[in-house]
Design an enzyme around this catalytic site. Sequence first.
Site, mmCIF file in Angstrom:
data_model
loop_
_atom_site.group_PDB
_atom_site.id
_atom_site.type_symbol
_atom_site.label_atom_id
_atom_site.label_comp_id
_atom_site.label_asym_id
_atom_site.label_seq_id
_atom_site.Cartn_x
_atom_site.Cartn_y
_atom_site.Cartn_z
ATOM 1 C CG ASP A 102 -8.806 0.158 -6.091
ATOM 2 O OD1 ASP A 102 -8.752 1.375 -6.026
ATOM 3 O OD2 ASP A 102 -9.623 -0.510 -5.414
ATOM 4 C CG ASP A 115 -7.360 5.005 -4.968
ATOM 5 O OD1 ASP A 115 -8.110 6.076 -4.626
ATOM 6 O OD2 ASP A 115 -7.546 3.961 -4.766
ATOM 7 C CG ASP A 138 -9.173 4.705 1.123
ATOM 8 O OD1 ASP A 138 -8.685 4.295 2.203
ATOM 9 O OD2 ASP A 138 -9.494 5.618 0.864
#
Length: 226
Positions: free
Chosen positions: A171, A9, A11
């Site tokens: 995240d 991922d 961001d």
Amino acid sequence: MPAATIVFDLDGTLVDTHPDLIGTLSWLLEEEGLDAIDLEAAKKLIGHGMRPMVENALKLKGRGFDKEEVDAVFARYIAVYETRLTRESRPFPGMIEALDRLAAEGMTLAVCTNKVERLAKKLLDELDMTRRFAVVAGADTYGVRKPDPGHLLMTVRDAGGDPARAVMVGDSDTDIRAAQGAGVPVVAYSGGYTAIPLASLDPDVIIDHYDVLPETVARLLASPKV
């Protein structure tokens, strides 16, 4: 045996982008005559894409229920955010070293993000990171986006990989759900922007620092999902 594909991922995982994402959001809310949003609340809006972030921020302020209004406000957000993509955003501690180690071990690296592809590539270009990845797939690359597992599976495919030899690193719930739907093991980074406690999402592993990522990936690849 094909090379392993490690998919990241963007961001909140590869890069700590919240200073510029939220800085632009704070500017936007002020321009709209609205109160600023709390930093921790704003972080939890990141992960599903920038338009949902802007729309949900407006809804927290009693706005954002009209599509035309959201379209206009979001266009203003993008125009300003693009001018400050990497003013303060930087890779998380230990990330560059972890990428170097994974690449040195012959693994293929890719990005699967809910940021639009053009902005994801521009951000990574500005940080001199794009060259590290075989594929950078955004929310608009395939017509589906995380948590749809197709987003991850097509990223692995275009990187020349096999889902049976892949690991997702993320995240938030969108990353974990996409990986679980694709049958791919997932490493969750605790320093990101999740709105939901990571343990409740049942990732394969939770890590607090990227210095342990290469060993964690190796362990997951040695014990593939069945």
